[in-house]
Design a protein around this motif. Structure first.
Motif, PDB file in Angstrom:
ATOM      1  N   PHE A  77     -67.309  -7.030  10.137  1.00 36.61           N
ATOM      2  CA  PHE A  77     -68.005  -5.751  10.017  1.00 36.61           C
ATOM      3  C   PHE A  77     -68.139  -5.340   8.554  1.00 36.61           C
ATOM      4  O   PHE A  77     -69.163  -4.790   8.148  1.00 36.61           O
ATOM      5  CB  PHE A  77     -67.262  -4.662  10.794  1.00 36.61           C
ATOM      6  N   SER A  78     -67.099  -5.582   7.762  1.00 34.79           N
ATOM      7  CA  SER A  78     -67.179  -5.221   6.344  1.00 34.79           C
ATOM      8  C   SER A  78     -68.202  -6.081   5.619  1.00 34.79           C
ATOM      9  O   SER A  78     -68.870  -5.604   4.693  1.00 34.79           O
ATOM     10  CB  SER A  78     -65.801  -5.372   5.690  1.00 34.79           C
ATOM     11  N   PHE A  79     -68.370  -7.333   6.031  1.00 30.40           N
ATOM     12  CA  PHE A  79     -69.338  -8.221   5.385  1.00 30.40           C
ATOM     13  C   PHE A  79     -70.776  -7.855   5.728  1.00 30.40           C
ATOM     14  O   PHE A  79     -71.648  -7.875   4.861  1.00 30.40           O
ATOM     15  CB  PHE A  79     -69.098  -9.673   5.787  1.00 30.40           C
ATOM     16  N   PHE A 114     -67.414  -9.430   0.476  1.00 30.08           N
ATOM     17  CA  PHE A 114     -66.840 -10.775   0.495  1.00 30.08           C
ATOM     18  C   PHE A 114     -65.925 -10.993  -0.715  1.00 30.08           C
ATOM     19  O   PHE A 114     -64.844 -11.573  -0.589  1.00 30.08           O
ATOM     20  CB  PHE A 114     -67.963 -11.812   0.500  1.00 30.08           C
ATOM     21  N   ALA A 115     -66.348 -10.519  -1.884  1.00 24.73           N
ATOM     22  CA  ALA A 115     -65.534 -10.677  -3.095  1.00 24.73           C
ATOM     23  C   ALA A 115     -64.216  -9.922  -2.969  1.00 24.73           C
ATOM     24  O   ALA A 115     -63.151 -10.432  -3.372  1.00 24.73           O
ATOM     25  CB  ALA A 115     -66.314 -10.193  -4.311  1.00 24.73           C
ATOM     26  N   SER A 116     -64.255  -8.708  -2.418  1.00 21.00           N
ATOM     27  CA  SER A 116     -63.022  -7.934  -2.269  1.00 21.00           C
ATOM     28  C   SER A 116     -62.058  -8.628  -1.309  1.00 21.00           C
ATOM     29  O   SER A 116     -60.839  -8.627  -1.525  1.00 21.00           O
ATOM     30  CB  SER A 116     -63.347  -6.522  -1.765  1.00 21.00           C
ATOM     31  N   TYR A 117     -62.604  -9.256  -0.269  1.00 22.95           N
ATOM     32  CA  TYR A 117     -61.744  -9.961   0.686  1.00 22.95           C
ATOM     33  C   TYR A 117     -61.125 -11.207   0.051  1.00 22.95           C
ATOM     34  O   TYR A 117     -59.942 -11.502   0.257  1.00 22.95           O
ATOM     35  CB  TYR A 117     -62.548 -10.347   1.921  1.00 22.95           C
ATOM     36  N   VAL A 118     -61.924 -11.935  -0.733  1.00 24.43           N
ATOM     37  CA  VAL A 118     -61.399 -13.124  -1.414  1.00 24.43           C
ATOM     38  C   VAL A 118     -60.308 -12.734  -2.399  1.00 24.43           C
ATOM     39  O   VAL A 118     -59.256 -13.400  -2.488  1.00 24.43           O
ATOM     40  CB  VAL A 118     -62.544 -13.878  -2.128  1.00 24.43           C
ATOM     41  N   LEU A 119     -60.518 -11.657  -3.147  1.00 30.84           N
ATOM     42  CA  LEU A 119     -59.511 -11.192  -4.102  1.00 30.84           C
ATOM     43  C   LEU A 119     -58.237 -10.745  -3.386  1.00 30.84           C
ATOM     44  O   LEU A 119     -57.126 -10.939  -3.898  1.00 30.84           O
ATOM     45  CB  LEU A 119     -60.074 -10.049  -4.948  1.00 30.84           C
ATOM     46  N   LYS A 121     -57.143 -11.987  -0.473  1.00 28.82           N
ATOM     47  CA  LYS A 121     -56.478 -13.201   0.004  1.00 28.82           C
ATOM     48  C   LYS A 121     -55.816 -13.953  -1.149  1.00 28.82           C
ATOM     49  O   LYS A 121     -54.803 -14.632  -0.959  1.00 28.82           O
ATOM     50  CB  LYS A 121     -57.483 -14.106   0.715  1.00 28.82           C
ATOM     51  N   ALA A 122     -56.403 -13.842  -2.351  1.00 33.04           N
ATOM     52  CA  ALA A 122     -55.837 -14.524  -3.517  1.00 33.04           C
ATOM     53  C   ALA A 122     -54.671 -13.752  -4.126  1.00 33.04           C
ATOM     54  O   ALA A 122     -54.024 -14.246  -5.056  1.00 33.04           O
ATOM     55  CB  ALA A 122     -56.924 -14.750  -4.565  1.00 33.04           C
ATOM     56  N   GLY A 123     -54.410 -12.542  -3.647  1.00 37.20           N
ATOM     57  CA  GLY A 123     -53.317 -11.746  -4.163  1.00 37.20           C
ATOM     58  C   GLY A 123     -53.648 -10.934  -5.394  1.00 37.20           C
ATOM     59  O   GLY A 123     -52.758 -10.300  -5.979  1.00 37.20           O
ATOM     60  N   VAL A 124     -54.918 -10.911  -5.783  1.00 35.51           N
ATOM     61  CA  VAL A 124     -55.325 -10.137  -6.956  1.00 35.51           C
ATOM     62  C   VAL A 124     -55.333  -8.645  -6.645  1.00 35.51           C
ATOM     63  O   VAL A 124     -54.944  -7.818  -7.473  1.00 35.51           O
ATOM     64  CB  VAL A 124     -56.708 -10.603  -7.447  1.00 35.51           C
ATOM     65  N   ILE A 125     -55.793  -8.288  -5.452  1.00 38.91           N
ATOM     66  CA  ILE A 125     -55.838  -6.893  -5.013  1.00 38.91           C
ATOM     67  C   ILE A 125     -54.931  -6.746  -3.802  1.00 38.91           C
ATOM     68  O   ILE A 125     -54.934  -7.604  -2.901  1.00 38.91           O
ATOM     69  CB  ILE A 125     -57.278  -6.472  -4.646  1.00 38.91           C
ATOM     70  N   ASP A 126     -54.181  -5.668  -3.752  1.00 48.32           N
ATOM     71  CA  ASP A 126     -53.266  -5.421  -2.641  1.00 48.32           C
ATOM     72  C   ASP A 126     -53.785  -4.261  -1.806  1.00 48.32           C
ATOM     73  O   ASP A 126     -53.732  -3.103  -2.233  1.00 48.32           O
ATOM     74  CB  ASP A 126     -51.857  -5.113  -3.159  1.00 48.32           C
ATOM     75  N   PHE A 127     -54.301  -4.580  -0.629  1.00 49.59           N
ATOM     76  CA  PHE A 127     -54.769  -3.556   0.294  1.00 49.59           C
ATOM     77  C   PHE A 127     -53.723  -3.231   1.360  1.00 49.59           C
ATOM     78  O   PHE A 127     -53.996  -2.462   2.274  1.00 49.59           O
ATOM     79  CB  PHE A 127     -56.060  -4.003   0.984  1.00 49.59           C
ATOM     80  N   GLY A 128     -52.571  -3.840   1.269  1.00 49.35           N
ATOM     81  CA  GLY A 128     -51.529  -3.595   2.259  1.00 49.35           C
ATOM     82  C   GLY A 128     -51.576  -4.612   3.379  1.00 49.35           C
ATOM     83  O   GLY A 128     -50.880  -5.622   3.353  1.00 49.35           O
ATOM     84  N   THR A 129     -52.416  -4.359   4.370  1.00 48.04           N
ATOM     85  CA  THR A 129     -52.557  -5.266   5.505  1.00 48.04           C
ATOM     86  C   THR A 129     -53.973  -5.842   5.544  1.00 48.04           C
ATOM     87  O   THR A 129     -54.875  -5.353   4.862  1.00 48.04           O
ATOM     88  CB  THR A 129     -52.271  -4.533   6.824  1.00 48.04           C
ATOM     89  N   LEU A 131     -55.986  -5.689   8.007  1.00 48.24           N
ATOM     90  CA  LEU A 131     -56.880  -4.697   8.605  1.00 48.24           C
ATOM     91  C   LEU A 131     -57.347  -3.694   7.564  1.00 48.24           C
ATOM     92  O   LEU A 131     -58.527  -3.323   7.522  1.00 48.24           O
ATOM     93  CB  LEU A 131     -56.167  -3.987   9.758  1.00 48.24           C
ATOM     94  N   ASN A 132     -56.439  -3.256   6.713  1.00 48.30           N
ATOM     95  CA  ASN A 132     -56.821  -2.342   5.634  1.00 48.30           C
ATOM     96  C   ASN A 132     -57.806  -2.998   4.678  1.00 48.30           C
ATOM     97  O   ASN A 132     -58.697  -2.334   4.127  1.00 48.30           O
ATOM     98  CB  ASN A 132     -55.590  -1.880   4.866  1.00 48.30           C
ATOM     99  N   ALA A 133     -57.650  -4.295   4.461  1.00 49.04           N
ATOM    100  CA  ALA A 133     -58.580  -5.015   3.596  1.00 49.04           C
ATOM    101  C   ALA A 133     -59.996  -4.957   4.155  1.00 49.04           C
ATOM    102  O   ALA A 133     -60.970  -4.821   3.402  1.00 49.04           O
ATOM    103  CB  ALA A 133     -58.135  -6.465   3.440  1.00 49.04           C
ATOM    104  N   GLY A 134     -60.112  -5.042   5.476  1.00 51.87           N
ATOM    105  CA  GLY A 134     -61.431  -4.926   6.100  1.00 51.87           C
ATOM    106  C   GLY A 134     -62.028  -3.545   5.924  1.00 51.87           C
ATOM    107  O   GLY A 134     -63.217  -3.401   5.638  1.00 51.87           O
ATOM    108  N   PHE A 135     -61.181  -2.516   6.084  1.00 55.62           N
ATOM    109  CA  PHE A 135     -61.669  -1.146   5.917  1.00 55.62           C
ATOM    110  C   PHE A 135     -62.097  -0.888   4.469  1.00 55.62           C
ATOM    111  O   PHE A 135     -63.150  -0.288   4.212  1.00 55.62           O
ATOM    112  CB  PHE A 135     -60.593  -0.146   6.323  1.00 55.62           C
TER     113      PHE A 135
END
Length: 210
Positions: A77-79, A114-119, A121-129, A131-135
């Protein structure tokens, strides 16, 4: 289980039908091979259907890598849904928006999510979970889509308002007869009233959950 499979099959059928129609008519016939006979486009649509089903089956292997289906759906959905919704809203309420703005805004929003999700997964950005990464990805995609759409609109040529009648807010299609029943003109059937009511109910439900 039967109801779940039936709902998946119905969704798959609708998506594949939309996919082959858009590909055959709006992409292939309009830009790749215009002016061919109907038999040619019918064959292209059938090929697109087979390819779409194969892609759909392939996504099942991607979904297997997620801990639950909700995380997978939220990522999708985020993509796709968030930037598409942004393009739809801006184009609907801002008649100045141009076709190129819609294209580049949608592309930029999708790439941003897509870039935010890749970052993440790579540990560059911490969204917590996850699911939060999708939001967060959906929010980023929406904002980027709107910003790019506005910038591109300001440097490209707009469409005449006559071509936007029936598509943009405030431009009714004067060439179409209004065949809505008289009962649909009542105030409680107004799209504005129903939309506001849906938003209020959704906010109330979220408040109860929180």
């Amino acid at each position: 289980m039967t109801g779940l499979l039936a709902s998946f099959m119905a969704g798959m059928a609708a998506n594949i039908s939309g996919f082959n129609t858009v590909f055959a008519n709006d992409i292939w016939a309009a830009h790749v091979r215009p002016g061919r006979d109907d038999r040619h486009y019918l064959r292209v649509g059938r090929i697109a259907t087979v390819a779409g089903v194969a892609l759909g089956v392939g996504t099942a292997f991607i979904a297997a890598g997620y801990s639950n289906i909700m995380n997978y759906l939220q990522a999708l959905f985020s993509f796709f849904n968030a930037p598409l919704f942004a393009t739809f809203v801006v184009g609907l309420f801002w008649r100045r928006m141009t076709p190129w703005a819609g294209f580049w805004g949608l592309l930029a929003g999708t790439l941003a999510a897509f870039a935010s999700y890749v970052l993440y997964k790579a540990g560059v950005i911490d969204f917590g979970t996850e699911l939060n990464a999708g939001f967060w990805g959906a929010g980023i995609a929406f904002v980027v889509d709107v910003l790019v759409s506005v910038v591109v609109t300001l440097v490209t040529t707009r469409k005449p308002e006559e071509e936007l009648r029936g598509l943009a807010w405030g431009l009714s299609a004067v060439d179409l007869e209004d065949d809505a029943p008289a009962g649909d003109r009542r105030w409680y059937r107004s799209p504005v009233v129903l939309g506001v009511g849906a938003v209020v109910l959704a906010a109330a439900m979220y408040g109860v959950i929180l």
